[in-house]
Each structure stands twice: as C-alpha cells, then as structure tokens.
Design an enzyme around this catalytic site. Structure first.
Site, PDB file in Angstrom:
ATOM      1  CD  GLU A  97      -4.840  -9.929   8.005  1.00  0.00           C
ATOM      2  OE1 GLU A  97      -5.624  -8.953   7.919  1.00  0.00           O
ATOM      3  OE2 GLU A  97      -3.735  -9.965   7.422  1.00  0.00           O
ATOM      4  CD  GLU A 123      -4.349 -13.238  -0.872  1.00  0.00           C
ATOM      5  OE1 GLU A 123      -4.261 -12.353  -0.008  1.00  0.00           O
ATOM      6  OE2 GLU A 123      -3.563 -13.337  -1.835  1.00  0.00           O
ATOM      7  CD  GLU A 129       1.845  -5.970   1.502  1.00  0.00           C
ATOM      8  OE1 GLU A 129       1.581  -7.046   0.930  1.00  0.00           O
ATOM      9  OE2 GLU A 129       1.095  -4.982   1.478  1.00  0.00           O
ATOM     10  CE  LYS A 151      -5.859 -10.269   3.192  1.00  0.00           C
ATOM     11  NZ  LYS A 151      -4.458  -9.894   2.956  1.00  0.00           N
TER      12      LYS A 151
END
Length: 460
Positions: free
Chosen positions: A320, A329, A266, A323
C-alpha cells in the site's frame, strides 16, 4: 414427517446440509488475508475477489471498513468476509437505533449473497488510549449484537474486536502473560465474558517482526534455532509466534477465559524496509508467511494450546503505497497492485500465472498441462449458481461417494469455497460413472475439460 419415512438418500443429504450449517463458524486453521486499501494504484474490488477465488487458496478476507463496493464484490464467491466498524463510529454504535441503521445500510443489503461472517468493532482500541473509545467499546459490541439478534443474523455473524500485543503487561516467559492492570478487570474481563456468551473469538495481532532482533531473527522466522526456555513450565519454545500466542492465552486463563477461541487477526512480514531494520527482504517475508501457514494449519497448536489450528489473517494482500511511517509499512503485501506476487509463498494455485501484465489488472489463469489422451475432468461452468453447486455437493456426497478430501483437513479443503468443493465432488461422480458427458451435466451446471484442475496436494 418422521425420519424413518424419509428415503435414505434424501435423509443423508439433509443430514449433510445440517452438518455443513453447524460448521459455518468452525473455520479454524483457514487462511485469510487483510485487504487494505491505503493506496492509489489498486485494482477494482471485483477483479480482486475473482483473483482470490480462482487463483489462490485464500478463503477468508478482512476488510478495514464497510465499503459497499468491496462487500458486493465478494458476492457469490463463498469467501468468508469480515467487515470493520471504523473507530470514530464506535461511540455512536452504543445507541440501538444507530446500530440497527448501521446494519440496514452496511450489512443486510449484501447478505447472504456475500458471506459476511464477522463484524469487528474498531481496531486495537485499547492502544489508542482514548477514554471515550475504550469506554464505548463493550457497550457498542453489545448493542451491535442486539441489533444482529433483531435482524436474525446473530447465528451467522459474530461480533469481536482486534487487539495489539500492547494489551499485555508481561509476555516473557509466555506462562507469565498477563493483561495490563486496570484494563484486565474493567475492560478485558467483561469483553471476554461477551465473547464467551456469543461464542465469538478473541482477536489478536501478533507480529514477531516487531519483536525480533538480529539474535532472535531465526526464532521469529520459524527457522532452526536454539529456542527459548520457559522456566515456569520447563517448555522450550522454537518460534516467537507460539510464545506470543501462549502469553495471550496465559493472560486469558488468569481471568478464567481459557475456553475462548483465539484468532490471529493480523500477522505478517515486510519484504522491504529501512537499513536499521532486521530481516526486511523478500526471502525473510516468504519464510515467515510460508512457515506461518504451515504451522497454524498443522494441528500441532502451541505448547500451552496443543492440538489446535488457528484461523489466521496474513497482513496484507497488497503493498500500500500511501501508508505513512517507515518503508516497511508500505511493503507488507503478498502481491503487487497488478496482482503479481511479491514473492512465492505457496498461496497461488498451481494453475495461476506467476506474472500478470500490468496493463490489465484482471487476473488470468495459466493454461494447465493437457491431459493424456482420453483423460477428462468435470468442473462447474463459469458463472454457475452457488446454491446449485451446493446441491451438487450434497447429492454426490449424500450418495456415499468419498468426499473426505473436501472435508476440513482434507487435501482439497482449501480453498474453502462452494465452487472449489463442487468441482471436486462433481468430478468424483463423473469419474465413477465412466466419464460420460451426461454424468457431468448436473442440470447444466457442469462442463467437461481436458485441463487437469489438480493443484498442490489436491489431486483430481
């Protein structure tokens, strides 16, 4: 049959097949993406798989669970898929019967149609500080590998687990990198021993974004900067990622495991964030990810790991919206849920549209430029069988035609999929044979087009 009795073209083809199989795990330098799904507005997995295959250079995907719909969506794409065992299942996985059943339910029904190459046991387990999870981690990995051996899948599928940089007690300067005392001998040493024995990589999640300040922003983004000096090695580091990777390498070397491959599981940069955060804008995100891809595939390596490339997974495929936490984030995505790019990072192929209508999440392809009169190309038919396309590659390259462009490091190696490589090989043959229609038949798997399939530096 003795090798000398095999006709030369056939032997050459067989040799190429053997070589290609031996390189299945030699995927260093390839670019993958983390496919997170903590959102309520994402397109169907089948649309996503098609989009990645046809419209991007991404050839590897990491899933955060083992959702059968997502695994099945990547069938026959050739895209390398990594699946994850959720953290809460790790203690159960220490029992062989559970591990065997987990494989039967989550992996065996979908392979080899889906190119599953790795199973990750949890995510950043040491950072959870859970004694149960930490104590179960290595036994679970060992048991899962035993189950893979029993299913004859251990040569195809690796077992590993990703770590945050929190496993380091020291990381600056990079040469002083070391793991936290206690974890180093009792957890990470046996874990690294397992990885070495099974020829699996050590996965790390480095995020220069979380380690930078206004003064080190350029250093984190690979932009021109004065660098950071390591007084022990007399090396000047020009980017933070190299420093983070070398700190991990130094810690591994301290335990005697500098031969274990490192994979970046990641890393990424948000395009939006809170006012208190540094560099939270689309340009910074584009700079980081574009420079990241260029750097990890360049072959330059790092100061302590020269002449290497790194298998790298960008976080994340989509923004997203569900989240938790700060604004950043929810904004690490390369693409919006409708599959339009959040910013240009060089991942889209030249034929891909930069805008896809929100009303239809199915990816579409921009009409390429028409070729000059008489110029045509040979490409695989839509829906052509992957195994048939692999035979086409073996046939063309086995006959001695120049296939260097689709070998690792070549201008057309990415995306590293059978379909993309077959398109190049089939067209090489078609052009060499005078562009006659019959030279693009390939047992009815080829089609002639006057739309140039070239992209980036890959010229057909």
């Amino acid at each position: 049959m003795d090798k000398a009795q095999i006709p030369l073209p056939t032997f050459t083809i067989l040799l190429l097949v053997v070589v290609s199989i031996s390189l299945i795990h030699g995927s260093e330098g390839s670019i993958g993406v983390n496919y997170g799904t903590v959102a309520n507005n994402l397109p169907p997995p089948t649309h996503v798989a098609h989009f990645l295959l046809e419209s991007t250079i991404i050839n590897r995907v990491r899933l955060f669970d083992a959702d059968p719909k997502m695994i099945r969506a990547f069938a026959h794409t050739g895209i390398a898929v990594t699946v994850t065992v959720p953290n809460d299942q790790i203690p159960y996985l220490t029992k062989l019967n559970f591990a065997e059943q987990w494989l039967k339910n989550n992996i065996q029904p979908y392979t080899p149609a889906t190119n599953i190459v790795r199973i990750l046991v949890g995510n950043e387990i040491l950072s959870t500080a859970s004694k149960l999870l930490i104590a179960s981690l290595i036994p679970a990995m060992q048991t899962l590998h035993t189950a893979l051996v029993g299913a004859s899948l251990d040569r195809r599928i690796q077992v590993s687990t990703p770590h945050s940089l929190g496993i380091l007690s020291s990381s600056s300067p990079p040469s002083s990198g070391k793991f936290h005392q206690g974890y180093d001998i009792h957890v990470l040493k046996p874990l690294l021993s397992f990885l070495r024995a099974t020829k699996s990589p050590f996965l790390i999640n480095p995020y220069p974004f979380f380690g930078c300040s206004p003064e080190t922003l350029d250093y984190a983004l690979f932009r021109p900067n004065s660098g950071v000096f390591d007084e022990n090695t007399k090396i000047v580091y020009t980017n933070m990622l190299d420093g983070q990777l070398d700190a991990v390498f130094s810690a591994m070397k301290l335990l005697g495991f500098d031969d274990v491959e490192i994979v970046i599981a990641e890393t990424g940069w948000p395009s939006k964030g809170d006012s208190s955060q540094v560099g939270v804008d689309s340009q910074s995100a584009a700079d980081y990810n574009m420079n990241l891809m260029r750097h990890v595939t360049s072959g330059n390596g790092t100061p302590l790991m020269p002449n290497r490339t790194f298998e790298t997974y960008i976080f994340a495929l989509f923004n997203e919206d569900l989240k938790q936490g700060p604004t950043c984030e929810r904004n690490f995505g390369l693409f919006h849920p409708n599959m339009t790019p959040v910013y240009d990072v060089g991942i889209l192929r030249s034929t891909a549209r930069s805008s896809i209508p929100t009303s239809n999440p199915t990816p579409k392809v921009e009409t390429p430029q028409r070729a000059p009169e008489g110029k045509r190309w040979c490409v695989p038919k839509t829906g052509a069988d992957i195994e048939a396309l692999q035979r086409n590659i073996d046939y063309v390259c086995g006959m001695g035609f120049n296939c260097e462009a689709i070998q690792e490091g070549g201008s057309c190696f990415l995306p590293n999929t059978v379909r993309a490589h077959a398109a190049y090989a089939m067209n090489v043959y078609y052009q060499a044979m005078g562009r006659h229609d019959y030279a693009c038949d390939f047992i009815q798997t080829g089609a002639v087009t006057d739309l140039d399939p070239s992209y980036g530096k890959c010229k057909y």
